[in-house]
Design a protein around this motif. Structure first.
Motif, PDB file in Angstrom:
ATOM      1  N   ASN A 193       3.253  -8.204   4.130  1.00 44.02           N
ATOM      2  CA  ASN A 193       2.393  -6.610   4.380  1.00 44.02           C
ATOM      3  C   ASN A 193       2.954  -5.905   3.687  1.00 44.02           C
ATOM      4  O   ASN A 193       4.021  -5.601   3.232  1.00 44.02           O
ATOM      5  CB  ASN A 193       3.223  -7.021   5.868  1.00 44.02           C
ATOM      6  CG  ASN A 193       2.069  -5.978   6.908  1.00 44.02           C
ATOM      7  OD1 ASN A 193       0.855  -6.142   7.389  1.00 44.02           O
ATOM      8  ND2 ASN A 193       2.351  -4.313   6.989  1.00 44.02           N
ATOM      9  N   PRO A 194       2.217  -4.796   3.635  1.00 42.48           N
ATOM     10  CA  PRO A 194       2.492  -3.717   2.485  1.00 42.48           C
ATOM     11  C   PRO A 194       3.223  -3.173   3.391  1.00 42.48           C
ATOM     12  O   PRO A 194       2.866  -2.451   3.981  1.00 42.48           O
ATOM     13  CB  PRO A 194       1.204  -3.227   2.163  1.00 42.48           C
ATOM     14  CG  PRO A 194      -0.028  -3.498   3.056  1.00 42.48           C
ATOM     15  CD  PRO A 194       0.601  -4.926   3.832  1.00 42.48           C
ATOM     16  N   TYR A 251      -2.052  -4.695   6.648  1.00 45.64           N
ATOM     17  CA  TYR A 251      -2.452  -6.381   5.791  1.00 45.64           C
ATOM     18  C   TYR A 251      -4.535  -6.555   5.512  1.00 45.64           C
ATOM     19  O   TYR A 251      -4.736  -6.722   4.306  1.00 45.64           O
ATOM     20  CB  TYR A 251      -1.838  -7.241   6.303  1.00 45.64           C
ATOM     21  CG  TYR A 251      -2.126  -8.706   5.162  1.00 45.64           C
ATOM     22  CD1 TYR A 251      -1.646  -8.652   4.065  1.00 45.64           C
ATOM     23  CD2 TYR A 251      -2.744  -9.308   5.505  1.00 45.64           C
ATOM     24  CE1 TYR A 251      -1.816  -9.628   3.367  1.00 45.64           C
ATOM     25  CE2 TYR A 251      -3.255 -10.210   4.650  1.00 45.64           C
ATOM     26  CZ  TYR A 251      -2.544 -11.258   3.799  1.00 45.64           C
ATOM     27  OH  TYR A 251      -2.773 -11.607   2.864  1.00 45.64           O
ATOM     28  N   PHE A 252      -4.623  -6.005   7.027  1.00 44.11           N
ATOM     29  CA  PHE A 252      -5.803  -6.349   7.202  1.00 44.11           C
ATOM     30  C   PHE A 252      -6.419  -5.677   8.021  1.00 44.11           C
ATOM     31  O   PHE A 252      -6.465  -5.144   8.748  1.00 44.11           O
ATOM     32  CB  PHE A 252      -6.541  -8.116   7.675  1.00 44.11           C
ATOM     33  CG  PHE A 252      -5.536  -7.853   8.422  1.00 44.11           C
ATOM     34  CD1 PHE A 252      -7.292  -7.830   9.910  1.00 44.11           C
ATOM     35  CD2 PHE A 252      -4.915  -8.310   9.343  1.00 44.11           C
ATOM     36  CE1 PHE A 252      -6.439  -7.709  11.343  1.00 44.11           C
ATOM     37  CE2 PHE A 252      -4.618  -9.183  10.739  1.00 44.11           C
ATOM     38  CZ  PHE A 252      -5.667  -8.536  11.376  1.00 44.11           C
ATOM     39  N   TYR A 253      -7.922  -4.803   7.675  1.00 45.92           N
ATOM     40  CA  TYR A 253      -8.803  -3.723   8.428  1.00 45.92           C
ATOM     41  C   TYR A 253     -10.329  -5.158   9.174  1.00 45.92           C
ATOM     42  O   TYR A 253     -10.564  -5.503   8.469  1.00 45.92           O
ATOM     43  CB  TYR A 253      -9.148  -3.389   7.907  1.00 45.92           C
ATOM     44  CG  TYR A 253      -8.022  -2.137   7.269  1.00 45.92           C
ATOM     45  CD1 TYR A 253      -7.791  -0.796   7.887  1.00 45.92           C
ATOM     46  CD2 TYR A 253      -7.741  -2.254   5.759  1.00 45.92           C
ATOM     47  CE1 TYR A 253      -6.414   0.240   7.235  1.00 45.92           C
ATOM     48  CE2 TYR A 253      -6.576  -1.106   5.210  1.00 45.92           C
ATOM     49  CZ  TYR A 253      -6.748  -0.424   5.553  1.00 45.92           C
ATOM     50  OH  TYR A 253      -5.359   0.106   5.799  1.00 45.92           O
ATOM     51  N   GLN A 376      -4.649   0.072  -1.867  1.00 47.68           N
ATOM     52  CA  GLN A 376      -4.533  -1.120  -1.600  1.00 47.68           C
ATOM     53  C   GLN A 376      -5.489  -2.207  -1.780  1.00 47.68           C
ATOM     54  O   GLN A 376      -6.349  -2.546  -1.168  1.00 47.68           O
ATOM     55  CB  GLN A 376      -4.719  -1.244   0.145  1.00 47.68           C
ATOM     56  CG  GLN A 376      -3.382  -0.804   1.191  1.00 47.68           C
ATOM     57  CD  GLN A 376      -3.677  -0.680   3.187  1.00 47.68           C
ATOM     58  OE1 GLN A 376      -4.071   0.166   3.150  1.00 47.68           O
ATOM     59  NE2 GLN A 376      -2.840  -1.628   2.747  1.00 47.68           N
ATOM     60  N   THR A 379      -5.980  -5.889  -0.442  1.00 51.98           N
ATOM     61  CA  THR A 379      -6.151  -5.818   1.324  1.00 51.98           C
ATOM     62  C   THR A 379      -7.348  -6.916   1.659  1.00 51.98           C
ATOM     63  O   THR A 379      -7.876  -6.700   1.189  1.00 51.98           O
ATOM     64  CB  THR A 379      -6.261  -4.310   1.499  1.00 51.98           C
ATOM     65  OG1 THR A 379      -6.557  -4.153   3.455  1.00 51.98           O
ATOM     66  CG2 THR A 379      -7.398  -3.761   1.553  1.00 51.98           C
ATOM     67  N   ARG A 380      -6.542  -7.248   2.777  1.00 55.18           N
ATOM     68  CA  ARG A 380      -8.605  -7.936   3.419  1.00 55.18           C
ATOM     69  C   ARG A 380      -9.274  -7.287   4.630  1.00 55.18           C
ATOM     70  O   ARG A 380      -8.600  -7.038   5.172  1.00 55.18           O
ATOM     71  CB  ARG A 380      -7.737  -9.461   3.998  1.00 55.18           C
ATOM     72  CG  ARG A 380      -7.164  -9.938   3.169  1.00 55.18           C
ATOM     73  CD  ARG A 380      -7.467 -10.524   1.805  1.00 55.18           C
ATOM     74  NE  ARG A 380      -6.356 -11.799   1.318  1.00 55.18           N
ATOM     75  CZ  ARG A 380      -6.080 -11.280  -0.105  1.00 55.18           C
ATOM     76  NH1 ARG A 380      -5.692 -10.326  -0.080  1.00 55.18           N
ATOM     77  NH2 ARG A 380      -5.353 -12.745  -0.497  1.00 55.18           N
ATOM     78  N   GLN A 466     -12.125 -11.089  -1.354  1.00 52.04           N
ATOM     79  CA  GLN A 466     -11.634 -10.396  -0.216  1.00 52.04           C
ATOM     80  C   GLN A 466     -12.242  -9.618   1.718  1.00 52.04           C
ATOM     81  O   GLN A 466     -11.065  -8.658   2.307  1.00 52.04           O
ATOM     82  CB  GLN A 466     -10.353  -9.191  -1.115  1.00 52.04           C
ATOM     83  CG  GLN A 466      -9.833  -9.582  -1.155  1.00 52.04           C
ATOM     84  CD  GLN A 466      -9.402  -8.331  -2.394  1.00 52.04           C
ATOM     85  OE1 GLN A 466      -8.899  -8.165  -3.958  1.00 52.04           O
ATOM     86  NE2 GLN A 466      -8.403  -6.832  -1.915  1.00 52.04           N
TER      87      GLN A 466
END
Length: 527
Positions: A193-194, A251-253, A376, A379-380, A466
Motif C-alpha cells: 500500500n502507498p 491502493y485502489f479506488y 499515484q 494505483t488500481r 490498471q
C-alpha cells in the motif's frame, strides 16, 4: 426646548380584499412617513395648550395605540399563516407530480387503457408498439414524435475524440500546492500500500483530529474518530529527536458508477482479510469536498485522516508496535491494502470551473484522474457498470423526491433529452457531458450513463491494465434483488416508450464502450 406634542391616530381604509396579490401595498404612515404594510394611518399633530389637555390627549393616544396594536397582532398572525401556506404550497408544487398540480396538462400524460378495437400498438415517437396505453394523437403522439426526432438529432452528432490534452504536472501542482506538499513522490518500500512517514509537529497532548471537517459536519464520523484519538499517541514514533506518524493513501479506488452496485462490491471486498477501507465508504473528496461549497474546503489532511485506522494496522505490522497485543497484530506475511469507494470519482467534475474562467473554455482544464495519476501513477481502479437505462431509472427512484411515477420519469427523461439536444447543437458531446450548468439543470442525471465518455478520459492518463471494468449484471450477489429492490413502491417498471427512447439515446455510447473494452456484453442488447 421642543414643545410638547401628541399624536392622534385614525385607521384608514386598507383597500378591497380583491386587490390582494395584485400589486397594491398596505402602508402605515406617521405624518407622511411609511411605517408598515398592514394599514394606513393618518397622524395629525396637535399643539398642547395646557397640562390637562395634554394628559387627556395622552390617555386617548394610549387607548388608540392599544387598539391598533391588537389589530396589528391579528393582521400579523393572519399574514404569517398566509405566507406559510403559500410556502408549503409552492414547495409541494415543485416536488409534486406535474400532471396533478400544474394548470396545463403534461404533454406525456397517458389517458388510460386501450379500449376494444384499439389494441394495435401506437408506433408514433418510438417506432414500437405500446398497446397498453391510449395516447391522445392531438398532443401525446406529436410530442413523442418530436422527442424521438430530438434523440435522433443527438445520436447523429455523436463523435468520440481521444485527443484530450493532458495537463502537465507543473500546472497541477500550481493549482493544488498544499496537496502536493503533503503527499510525497515516493512511498515506503517493502509494503504494497502507498504509505509514508510524516513528521508530526503538533502538541502530542492536543487533539490531532480537532479540525477535521468530516467529523465537524457529520455525526456518523464521531465514533470512529474517538477511537482514532485513543490510539493516536501510541502510534507516534520517534526518530532523530522528532515525532512521526504513518500516513497512507488507497491502493485502489472504486470510482463508479452510482446505482451500479458499488455498495455491493464494497461489502464483498471488505470480507477479504487483507482489504481495508476508509472509515467512510464515500468520502467524495476528489470530486466535491476539496472545493468550496456549503462548508470550508476540506484539506487533503482531513482526507488522509480517514485512512489512519488502516495506517495504524500497517504500522503495527511494520514496526511490531510493543503497545499492541500479539493477537491484535496483522499477519506479517500478508500485505494490507486500502480501498476507497466514492462512486462520484469517475464522472463528477462539476467543480471544474473552480480552476477555470468559464468565459475562455467550455471543457475542464483538469479532471479528477489528472490529480490521482500525478500522485499515484500505479494505483488500481475498479469500475462497475450497469445497463444505463436501468441505472437511470434506479437513480430516479432513489433521488427523485416525492410523487414519483413512471409517467413523471418519462417527462423528466423528455425534458433532459431536450436540454441535452440544445447543448450538442452548439458544441461537442464531451463538452455537454462536462457542462456544469447543463448537469445542474437536468431533472435527472442522464449523462452519468454515458460511460464511455468518462472511460476514454481516464484512459488518457492510466493504462488499460490498471482499470478493471465489471458489470452489475454479472457480479451482483443476488441479481434479482439488486436489480429490482428500488422499484418497491408499487411504481412498477418504466413505461415502454421511455425505455425505447433511452435505449436509442444510449446505443451509440454502449457500442463504443463495447469496442473499447472488447466485450459485447456492454452493449446490453439482451437486457
Amino acid at each position: 426646548m421642543m414643545p410638547q406634542m401628541d399624536y392622534k391616530y385614525s385607521l384608514l381604509s386598507a383597500g378591497s380584499p380583491d386587490d390582494y396579490g395584485q400589486g397594491s401595498s398596505l402602508l402605515l404612515r406617521v405624518d407622511d412617513m411609511p411605517m408598515s404594510l398592514f394599514a394606513v394611518l393618518e397622524v395629525k399633530r396637535l399643539d398642547v395648550g395646557s397640562a390637562k389637555a395634554a394628559a387627556a390627549a395622552s390617555s386617548a393616544w394610549h387607548r388608540s395605540a392599544l387598539g391598533f396594536l391588537n389589530k396589528l397582532k391579528v393582521c400579523s398572525f393572519m399574514c404569517f399563516l398566509t405566507v406559510a401556506f403559500l410556502l408549503v404550497t409552492a414547495s409541494y408544487m415543485l416536488l409534486a407530480d406535474r400532471k396533478g398540480l400544474l394548470l396545463t396538462p403534461p404533454p406525456y400524460r397517458f389517458d388510460g387503457l386501450v379500449g376494444p378495437g384499439l389494441g394495435v400498438g401506437v408506433g408514433v415517437g418510438v417506432g414500437v408498439g405500446v398497446g397498453a396505453f391510449n395516447f391522445s394523437l392531438s398532443s401525446s403522439a406529436r410530442d413523442l414524435a418530436h422527442i424521438r426526432l430530438v434523440v435522433k438529432s443527438i445520436v447523429s452528432r455523436v463523435e468520440f475524440h481521444s485527443s484530450r490534452r493532458v495537463p502537465e504536472r507543473k500546472s497541477l501542482v500550481g493549482s493544488e500546492p498544499h496537496m502536493f506538499s503533503v503527499i510525497p513522490l515516493k512511498f515506503l518500500p517493502g509494503i504494497k500500500n502507498p504509505c509514508w512517514h510524516e513528521e508530526y509537529t503538533g502538541n502530542i497532548t492536543s487533539d490531532p483530529y480537532e479540525r477535521n471537517q468530516y467529523e465537524r459536519y457529520s455525526k456518523r464520523f464521531r465514533t470512529p474518530f474517538e477511537f482514532l484519538r485513543s490510539s493516536f499517541r501510541e502510534h507516534l514514533f520517534r526518530r532523530d529527536g522528532r515525532s512521526y506518524r504513518t500516513r497512507c493513501l488507497p491502493y485502489f479506488y472504486i470510482i463508479g458508477q452510482p446505482k451500479c452496485g458499488t455498495t455491493d462490491l464494497y461489502d464483498r471486498l471488505r470480507l477479504h482479510p487483507d482489504v481495508r477501507f476508509s472509515i467512510s465508504k464515500e468520502p467524495h473528496w476528489w470530486t466535491r469536498k476539496r472545493f468550496d461549497g456549503f462548508h470550508d474546503r476540506f484539506p487533503v489532511d482531513d482526507y488522509l485522516d480517514l485512512f489512519d485506522l488502516s495506517a495504524f494496522q500497517i504500522q503495527d505490522q511494520l514496526l511490531a508496535n510493543p503497545g499492541r497485543a500479539a493477537s491484535d497484530l496483522p499477519d506479517p506475511r500478508r500485505h494490507i491494502i486500502i480501498g476507497e469507494a466514492s462512486a462520484s470519482t469517475m464522472w463528477d467534475n462539476k467543480a471544474w470551473t473552480y480552476y477555470s474562467d468559464t468565459n475562455t473554455t467550455d471543457e475542464p482544464p483538469y479532471l479528477n484522474q489528472d490529480f490521482i495519476h500525478a500522485l499515484q501513477p500505479h494505483t488500481r481502479l475498479i469500475v462497475i457498470l450497469r445497463d444505463p437505462v436501468e441505472r437511470l431509472y434506479s437513480d430516479y427512484l432513489y433521488f427523485g423526491g416525492t410523487n414519483k411515477s413512471a409517467e413523471d420519469f418519462h417527462e423528466k427523461v423528455s425534458e433532459s433529452l431536450l436540454l441535452f439536444e440544445g447543448c450538442v447543437a452548439m458544441t461537442t458531446i464531451r463538452s455537454c457531458v462536462y457542462n456544469s450548468t447543463l448537469n445542474n439543470g437536468m431533472p435527472i442525471r442522464m449523462p452519468v450513463g454515458l460511460y464511455v465518455v468518462f472511460l476514454l478520459d481516464w484512459l488518457t492518463v492510466f493504462p488499460r491494465d490498471q482499470l478493471l471494468v465489471l458489470r452489475l449484471e454479472d457480479h451482483a450477489l443476488n441479481r434479482k434483488f439488486t436489480m429490482n429492490r428500488e422499484a418497491n413502491r408499487n411504481l412498477g417498471p418504466m413505461l415502454p416508450v421511455t425505455r425505447e427512447l433511452l435505449q436509442l439515446f444510449y446505443k451509440p455510447f454502449n457500442h463504443k464502450l463495447a469496442q473499447v473494452l472488447h466485450n459485447d456484453s456492454f452493449l446490453w442488447d439482451s437486457q
